[in-house]
Write an enzyme that holds these catalytic residues in place. Structure first.
Site, PDB file in Angstrom:
ATOM      1  N   SER A 119      50.235  38.175  34.812  1.00  0.00           N
ATOM      2  CA  SER A 119      49.143  38.019  35.764  1.00  0.00           C
ATOM      3  C   SER A 119      49.150  36.518  35.851  1.00  0.00           C
ATOM      4  O   SER A 119      50.097  35.752  36.630  1.00  0.00           O
ATOM      5  CB  SER A 119      47.894  38.610  35.398  1.00  0.00           C
ATOM      6  OG  SER A 119      47.230  38.749  36.579  1.00  0.00           O
ATOM      7  N   ASP A 173      49.364  48.339  41.813  1.00  0.00           N
ATOM      8  CA  ASP A 173      48.808  47.220  41.544  1.00  0.00           C
ATOM      9  C   ASP A 173      47.608  46.844  42.241  1.00  0.00           C
ATOM     10  O   ASP A 173      47.980  46.357  43.656  1.00  0.00           O
ATOM     11  CB  ASP A 173      49.617  45.946  41.158  1.00  0.00           C
ATOM     12  CG  ASP A 173      48.822  44.820  40.310  1.00  0.00           C
ATOM     13  OD1 ASP A 173      47.576  44.947  40.502  1.00  0.00           O
ATOM     14  OD2 ASP A 173      49.524  43.998  39.657  1.00  0.00           O
ATOM     15  N   HIS A 204      47.750  47.435  37.474  1.00  0.00           N
ATOM     16  CA  HIS A 204      47.850  45.886  36.894  1.00  0.00           C
ATOM     17  C   HIS A 204      47.748  46.307  35.330  1.00  0.00           C
ATOM     18  O   HIS A 204      46.807  45.902  34.802  1.00  0.00           O
ATOM     19  CB  HIS A 204      46.970  45.271  37.459  1.00  0.00           C
ATOM     20  CG  HIS A 204      46.916  43.761  37.296  1.00  0.00           C
ATOM     21  ND1 HIS A 204      48.159  43.034  37.684  1.00  0.00           N
ATOM     22  CD2 HIS A 204      46.080  42.721  36.549  1.00  0.00           C
ATOM     23  CE1 HIS A 204      47.994  41.743  37.477  1.00  0.00           C
ATOM     24  NE2 HIS A 204      46.947  41.398  36.725  1.00  0.00           N
TER      25      HIS A 204
END
Length: 223
Positions: A119, A173, A204
């Site tokens: 991320s 996601d 995610h």
């Protein structure tokens, strides 16, 4: 940022030959990806030091200014045409480069150092790795995006023009949409980078199939 970031470290052997500097995501910390180390079936005869740094603590705009660990502020979430926190990105880039230098001083040459991240940590992997003046072993980019995409072409290092890049994203996601990952990939491919790209039916997060693909990638590049 003159002080080295705090880190958690795990070595697979006393005879360290490679280092992997692994950046966590927003709001997590250095311990977040420590459990992945035993999941990776790396060669028994090649020692790898995993270095998991803590991001600085800072207010995050999209979280109403809440203070948490973050590599940079997030002004807008998930948009391809978003505004990036350039100052925060460059500050954290310098902090990660300092960790690369420390690995050099500990005996690991840059060509045997991987950068990895999830991320926000993925964004820092690309931010730092594409610009680093010495050739790295590879970039491991999990569920993130290419920051400062409009400035990337003019700032990339020729030394890492052919650096191996492993890039993955979740098809569902909700935090960083798949389209953002695909845009990042296509931007890099347009600049001539070779990307090993995978998507998985996940949100995610990290899944087992992804860990296996990551393991395969690392085993091909640990020599």
């Amino acid at each position: 940022m003159s002080k080295l970031l705090e880190t958690v470290e795990v070595a697979t052997s006393d005879n360290v030959q490679y280092s992997i500097i692994w950046m966590h995501g927003l709001g997590a910390d250095a311990n977040d990806f420590v459990p992945i180390v035993p999941e990776l079936k790396l060669p028994a005869d090649i020692g790898v030091r995993f270095v998991f740094p803590n991001a600085p603590i800072r207010p995050i705009t999209i979280n109403n200014g809440m203070v948490m660990r973050g590599w940079f502020d997030i002004l807008e979430l998930g948009r391809i045409d978003r505004r990036d926190d350039e100052a925060g990105l460059r500050e954290s880039q310098a902090a990660i480069e300092a960790l690369i230098k420390r690995e050099n001083e500990r005996g690991t040459p840059t060509e045997k150092i991987f950068l990895a991240g999830f991320s926000q940590g993925c964004a820092m992997t690309l931010m730092t790795g594409l610009r680093h003046p010495e050739r790295l072993a590879g970039l491991l980019c999990l569920s993130g995006f290419l920051p400062l995409n409009q400035k990337t072409a003019e700032e990339v290092s020729q030394a890492n023009r052919d650096v191996p890049i492993f890039m993955v994203h979740g098809e569902y996601d909700p935090v960083l949409p798949l389209a953002l990952g695909e845009f990042s990939r296509s931007t890099l491919e347009g600049l001539g980078y070779q990307i090993e790209w995978h998507t998985y039916p996940m949100a995610h997060q990290v899944c087992g199939e992804e860990v296996q693909d990551l393991n395969n990638f690392l085993n091909r590049h640990l020599k």
